[in-house]
Design a protein around this motif. Sequence first.
Motif, PDB file in Angstrom:
ATOM      1  N   LEU A  12      29.169  41.693  48.415  1.00  0.00           N
ATOM      2  CA  LEU A  12      30.234  40.773  48.040  1.00  0.00           C
ATOM      3  C   LEU A  12      31.307  40.809  49.131  1.00  0.00           C
ATOM      4  N   VAL A  13      31.603  39.665  49.711  1.00  0.00           N
ATOM      5  CA  VAL A  13      32.542  39.550  50.830  1.00  0.00           C
ATOM      6  C   VAL A  13      33.990  39.619  50.319  1.00  0.00           C
ATOM      7  N   GLY A  14      34.837  40.378  51.025  1.00  0.00           N
ATOM      8  CA  GLY A  14      36.261  40.397  50.735  1.00  0.00           C
ATOM      9  C   GLY A  14      36.683  41.341  49.624  1.00  0.00           C
ATOM     10  N   VAL A  15      35.780  42.207  49.171  1.00  0.00           N
ATOM     11  CA  VAL A  15      36.092  43.144  48.095  1.00  0.00           C
ATOM     12  C   VAL A  15      35.972  44.561  48.633  1.00  0.00           C
ATOM     13  N   ARG A  16      37.022  45.375  48.409  1.00  0.00           N
ATOM     14  CA  ARG A  16      37.007  46.780  48.801  1.00  0.00           C
ATOM     15  C   ARG A  16      37.380  47.626  47.610  1.00  0.00           C
ATOM     16  N   PRO A  17      36.694  48.723  47.335  1.00  0.00           N
ATOM     17  CA  PRO A  17      35.475  49.162  48.006  1.00  0.00           C
ATOM     18  C   PRO A  17      34.336  48.162  47.795  1.00  0.00           C
ATOM     19  N   THR A  18      33.366  48.222  48.688  1.00  0.00           N
ATOM     20  CA  THR A  18      32.279  47.251  48.719  1.00  0.00           C
ATOM     21  C   THR A  18      31.420  47.289  47.457  1.00  0.00           C
ATOM     22  N   VAL A  19      31.113  46.098  46.967  1.00  0.00           N
ATOM     23  CA  VAL A  19      30.162  45.907  45.876  1.00  0.00           C
ATOM     24  C   VAL A  19      28.892  45.386  46.535  1.00  0.00           C
ATOM     25  N   TRP A  20      27.779  46.108  46.374  1.00  0.00           N
ATOM     26  CA  TRP A  20      26.545  45.679  47.023  1.00  0.00           C
ATOM     27  C   TRP A  20      25.329  46.030  46.166  1.00  0.00           C
ATOM     28  N   ARG A  21      24.212  45.357  46.468  1.00  0.00           N
ATOM     29  CA  ARG A  21      22.931  45.596  45.812  1.00  0.00           C
ATOM     30  C   ARG A  21      21.811  45.531  46.845  1.00  0.00           C
ATOM     31  N   GLY A 133      38.597  35.386  42.144  1.00  0.00           N
ATOM     32  CA  GLY A 133      38.255  35.517  43.547  1.00  0.00           C
ATOM     33  C   GLY A 133      38.634  36.887  44.086  1.00  0.00           C
ATOM     34  N   PRO A 134      38.284  37.150  45.348  1.00  0.00           N
ATOM     35  CA  PRO A 134      38.491  38.478  45.924  1.00  0.00           C
ATOM     36  C   PRO A 134      39.924  38.999  45.857  1.00  0.00           C
ATOM     37  N   SER A 135      40.918  38.182  46.195  1.00  0.00           N
ATOM     38  CA  SER A 135      42.293  38.700  46.200  1.00  0.00           C
ATOM     39  C   SER A 135      42.776  39.001  44.783  1.00  0.00           C
ATOM     40  N   ALA A 136      42.459  38.156  43.826  1.00  0.00           N
ATOM     41  CA  ALA A 136      42.841  38.420  42.428  1.00  0.00           C
ATOM     42  C   ALA A 136      42.095  39.637  41.896  1.00  0.00           C
ATOM     43  N   TYR A 137      40.855  39.813  42.332  1.00  0.00           N
ATOM     44  CA  TYR A 137      40.090  40.977  41.882  1.00  0.00           C
ATOM     45  C   TYR A 137      40.704  42.265  42.431  1.00  0.00           C
ATOM     46  N   GLN A 138      41.213  42.226  43.655  1.00  0.00           N
ATOM     47  CA  GLN A 138      41.874  43.405  44.213  1.00  0.00           C
ATOM     48  C   GLN A 138      43.095  43.786  43.366  1.00  0.00           C
ATOM     49  N   VAL A 139      43.833  42.784  42.874  1.00  0.00           N
ATOM     50  CA  VAL A 139      44.972  43.043  41.986  1.00  0.00           C
ATOM     51  C   VAL A 139      44.472  43.659  40.680  1.00  0.00           C
ATOM     52  N   LEU A 140      43.389  43.112  40.140  1.00  0.00           N
ATOM     53  CA  LEU A 140      42.808  43.665  38.909  1.00  0.00           C
ATOM     54  C   LEU A 140      42.415  45.127  39.100  1.00  0.00           C
ATOM     55  N   LEU A 141      41.776  45.447  40.226  1.00  0.00           N
ATOM     56  CA  LEU A 141      41.374  46.831  40.486  1.00  0.00           C
ATOM     57  C   LEU A 141      42.586  47.761  40.566  1.00  0.00           C
ATOM     58  N   ASP A 146      45.916  52.013  37.765  1.00  0.00           N
ATOM     59  CA  ASP A 146      47.272  52.560  37.718  1.00  0.00           C
ATOM     60  C   ASP A 146      47.962  52.240  36.393  1.00  0.00           C
ATOM     61  N   PRO A 147      48.041  53.214  35.480  1.00  0.00           N
ATOM     62  CA  PRO A 147      48.707  52.974  34.194  1.00  0.00           C
ATOM     63  C   PRO A 147      50.171  52.545  34.345  1.00  0.00           C
ATOM     64  N   GLY A 148      50.790  52.831  35.489  1.00  0.00           N
ATOM     65  CA  GLY A 148      52.162  52.420  35.728  1.00  0.00           C
ATOM     66  C   GLY A 148      52.295  51.009  36.280  1.00  0.00           C
ATOM     67  N   HIS A 149      51.190  50.372  36.609  1.00  0.00           N
ATOM     68  CA  HIS A 149      51.217  49.007  37.157  1.00  0.00           C
ATOM     69  C   HIS A 149      51.734  48.061  36.074  1.00  0.00           C
ATOM     70  N   PHE A 163      34.745  47.636  30.849  1.00  0.00           N
ATOM     71  CA  PHE A 163      34.694  47.395  32.288  1.00  0.00           C
ATOM     72  C   PHE A 163      35.043  48.668  33.053  1.00  0.00           C
ATOM     73  N   ASP A 164      34.113  49.106  33.877  1.00  0.00           N
ATOM     74  CA  ASP A 164      34.310  50.261  34.747  1.00  0.00           C
ATOM     75  C   ASP A 164      33.934  49.813  36.153  1.00  0.00           C
ATOM     76  N   PRO A 165      34.919  49.588  37.037  1.00  0.00           N
ATOM     77  CA  PRO A 165      34.613  49.057  38.364  1.00  0.00           C
ATOM     78  C   PRO A 165      33.714  49.949  39.205  1.00  0.00           C
ATOM     79  N   ALA A 166      33.642  51.244  38.888  1.00  0.00           N
ATOM     80  CA  ALA A 166      32.800  52.159  39.668  1.00  0.00           C
ATOM     81  C   ALA A 166      31.374  52.236  39.149  1.00  0.00           C
ATOM     82  N   ALA A 167      31.119  51.669  37.978  1.00  0.00           N
ATOM     83  CA  ALA A 167      29.807  51.814  37.335  1.00  0.00           C
ATOM     84  C   ALA A 167      28.746  50.916  37.980  1.00  0.00           C
ATOM     85  N   PHE A 168      27.554  51.466  38.106  1.00  0.00           N
ATOM     86  CA  PHE A 168      26.399  50.687  38.538  1.00  0.00           C
ATOM     87  C   PHE A 168      25.137  51.435  38.155  1.00  0.00           C
TER      88      PHE A 168
END
Length: 181
Positions: A12-21, A133-141, A146-149, A163-168
């Motif tokens: 997936l382009v533009g997402v860090r850390p990288t999501v790949w398969r 999209g990628p930039s909004a997803y970065q905000v979501l991550l 961060d519970p203080g966000h 939803f667990d962004p690290a799960a695969f």
Amino acid sequence: MARQIFQLRVSLVGVRPTVWRRVLVPGGYTLDRLHRVLQYALGWRDCHLHSFDVDGVVYGVPDPVGELAVLDELDVRLDAVVGKGSRWRYTYDFGDWWEHDLLVEDVFVADPDERYPICVDGERAGPPESAGGPSAYQVLLAAHADPGHPEHLVLRDWAGERFDPAAFDAGRVTTLLRRLC
């Protein structure tokens, strides 16, 4: 002739850390069928338009009004447009604009005792459908971690408790692929 299997790396382009398969698919699959593999591999739900761009030629679902100039993906086999070392793009959701970099890492003869497609590796969950999209997803991550966000609770609720962004789980993806493709 023996059936060829394409080993694809999808990132997936533009997402860090990288999501790949890493998926193994028959070379005889049409691009429409590959689209379904990518949907299940990334956790998408096929709610939006998509296209493939292979060396400047765009494939997808033809637009009956003719606004989008695409060749019909139902008429095109994977092995007819790419080979080992080929790199191309798959775009999903023209509003969010999720670009996926696809690379043919290898092409080999199918194991006669194996069922394809298979997801053999990957990292991280795909973004939730319509995440912006990628930039909004970065905000979501960032908010999710961060519970203080200031948007932590709202975005965590929107993404869902599970939803667990690290799960695969490659095995789970393979099970879905075999049931649905």
